[in-house]
Design an enzyme around this catalytic site. Structure first.
Site, PDB file in Angstrom:
ATOM      1  CD  GLU A  55      -3.379   0.746   1.816  1.00 27.40           C
ATOM      2  OE1 GLU A  55      -3.853   1.769   2.309  1.00 27.40           O
ATOM      3  OE2 GLU A  55      -3.823  -0.409   2.039  1.00 27.40           O
ATOM      4  CE1 TYR A  95      -6.123   3.805  -3.506  1.00 30.56           C
ATOM      5  CE2 TYR A  95      -5.580   1.641  -4.413  1.00 30.56           C
ATOM      6  CZ  TYR A  95      -5.635   2.523  -3.348  1.00 30.56           C
ATOM      7  OH  TYR A  95      -5.175   2.117  -2.109  1.00 30.56           O
ATOM      8  CD  GLU A  97      -2.720  -0.173  -2.649  1.00 28.00           C
ATOM      9  OE1 GLU A  97      -2.088  -1.232  -2.424  1.00 28.00           O
ATOM     10  OE2 GLU A  97      -3.830   0.080  -2.156  1.00 28.00           O
ATOM     11  CG  HIS A 152      -3.155  -4.616  -0.674  1.00 24.14           C
ATOM     12  ND1 HIS A 152      -3.149  -3.253  -0.820  1.00 24.14           N
ATOM     13  CD2 HIS A 152      -4.130  -4.890   0.234  1.00 24.14           C
ATOM     14  CE1 HIS A 152      -4.076  -2.713  -0.048  1.00 24.14           C
ATOM     15  NE2 HIS A 152      -4.683  -3.681   0.598  1.00 24.14           N
ATOM     16  CG  ASP A 186      -4.247  -6.670   3.409  1.00 24.42           C
ATOM     17  OD1 ASP A 186      -5.031  -7.550   3.829  1.00 24.42           O
ATOM     18  OD2 ASP A 186      -4.520  -5.456   3.380  1.00 24.42           O
ATOM     19  CG  ASP A 231      -1.909  -8.689   7.113  1.00 25.91           C
ATOM     20  OD1 ASP A 231      -1.522  -8.067   6.118  1.00 25.91           O
ATOM     21  OD2 ASP A 231      -2.595  -8.169   8.022  1.00 25.91           O
ATOM     22  CG  HIS A 271      -3.098  -4.387   7.820  1.00 24.50           C
ATOM     23  ND1 HIS A 271      -3.555  -5.623   7.450  1.00 24.50           N
ATOM     24  CD2 HIS A 271      -3.891  -3.495   7.174  1.00 24.50           C
ATOM     25  CE1 HIS A 271      -4.581  -5.500   6.613  1.00 24.50           C
ATOM     26  NE2 HIS A 271      -4.794  -4.210   6.430  1.00 24.50           N
TER      27      HIS A 271
END
Length: 285
Positions: A55, A95, A97, A152, A186, A231, A271
């Site tokens: 992230e 968006y 990451e 993720h 994740d 996770d 997390h």
């Protein structure tokens, strides 16, 4: 090379390898710029020999190199101890990451990297953030090399993407002649995102050649109101499975470690880091 390995093994005994994953929620310039948050992140990284960071939202590409610079300047000697590899910005539409791996250069090195193409026939673009796969070398452990497939998942797509990791494994195992695999990250594999009835349809779970080190009741969430095994760590390959003791699984509770309030801890991440340890190489007698 053999002399170097012998030296490492001689320094206080054989060296195992602690491998961790950490979803540092919305990591970017804002977090690097806050000393109280940066301190917790750096401490979390230095506890590990190899860490997957997820992230990363760093459009300008400056925050993560700044983190590594701080890591090497404050926590190591005159020579940089940590190296890293980082993916391109991944995601649909606007968006994005990134995945990154931070590692101690004296214990582990990068053999190769592979951006999973996510172009499987009849299932193109299965992943919101397709895995950035890295093949590592580790001369001080029972396994001399291993591949990490990171993930993720978006919560709403957790079931589909966890299942699709089976295809990623098959693709990577054909791309490289590797035997030892760690699939980690994740997964969002808990708290309603993966209903119990869905587990039997997830190939990564139903195929018994994949060993899930982390149980469904493991809590990796920072919020006190949730106890969720978001996770996960999954192993594949007989040598890999034998080299990691299930009892080595550890959730690093930085909230308790630093005496933080829930609000302060959530400013770091929602997390906790999840870690495993790979056995050190056995000494020859």
């Amino acid at each position: 090379m053999k002399a170097a390995v012998f030296l490492l093994l001689s320094l206080g005994g054989a060296l195992g390898l602690k491998i961790c994953s950490f979803n540092i929620r919305s990591f970017g310039e804002n977090k690097v710029s806050k000393p109280e948050i940066l301190k917790v992140i750096l401490e979390s990284i230095t506890r590990c020999d190899l860490m997957l960071v997820m992230e990363i939202k760093d459009a300008k590409g400056k925050a993560f190199p700044r983190l590594i610079s701080q890591l090497n300047r404050k926590y190591t000697g005159p020579k940089p101890e940590y190296g890293y590899v980082i993916s391109h910005r991944l995601g649909r539409k606007t968006y994005k990451e990134q995945y990154a791996f931070v590692y101690r250069k004296k214990l582990v090195s990068v053999k190769s990297v592979y951006q999973y193409p996510d172009t499987q026939p009849e299932d193109v673009d299965a992943f919101a953030r397709e895995p950035y796969v890295v093949w590592f070398s580790s001369p001080t452990t029972e396994i001399k090399d291993f591949v990490i497939i990171p993930i993720h998942t978006p919560p709403e797509s957790a079931v589909k993407e966890i299942d699709e990791l089976y295809d990623v494994y098959q693709n990577v195992s054909q791309h490289w002649k590797a035997q030892n695999f760690i699939i980690m990250g994740d997964f969002n594999a808990a708290c309603g995102y993966v209903p119990k009835k869905e587990w039997r349809n997830i190939r990564l779970r139903s195929d018994t050649s994949f060993v899930w080190l982390t149980g469904d009741k493991l809590d990796t969430s920072v919020k006190e109101s949730t106890k969720c095994a978001y996770d996960r760590v999954v192993l594949h390959g007989s040598t890999m499975i034998q080299a990691v003791k299930p009892e080595s699984v550890e959730v690093y509770d930085f909230k308790t470690k630093f005496g933080l309030t829930e609000e302060e801890a959530l400013a770091v991440s929602d997390h906790f880091p999840l870690c495993i340890s790979v056995n050190a190489a056995k000494r020859k007698t």
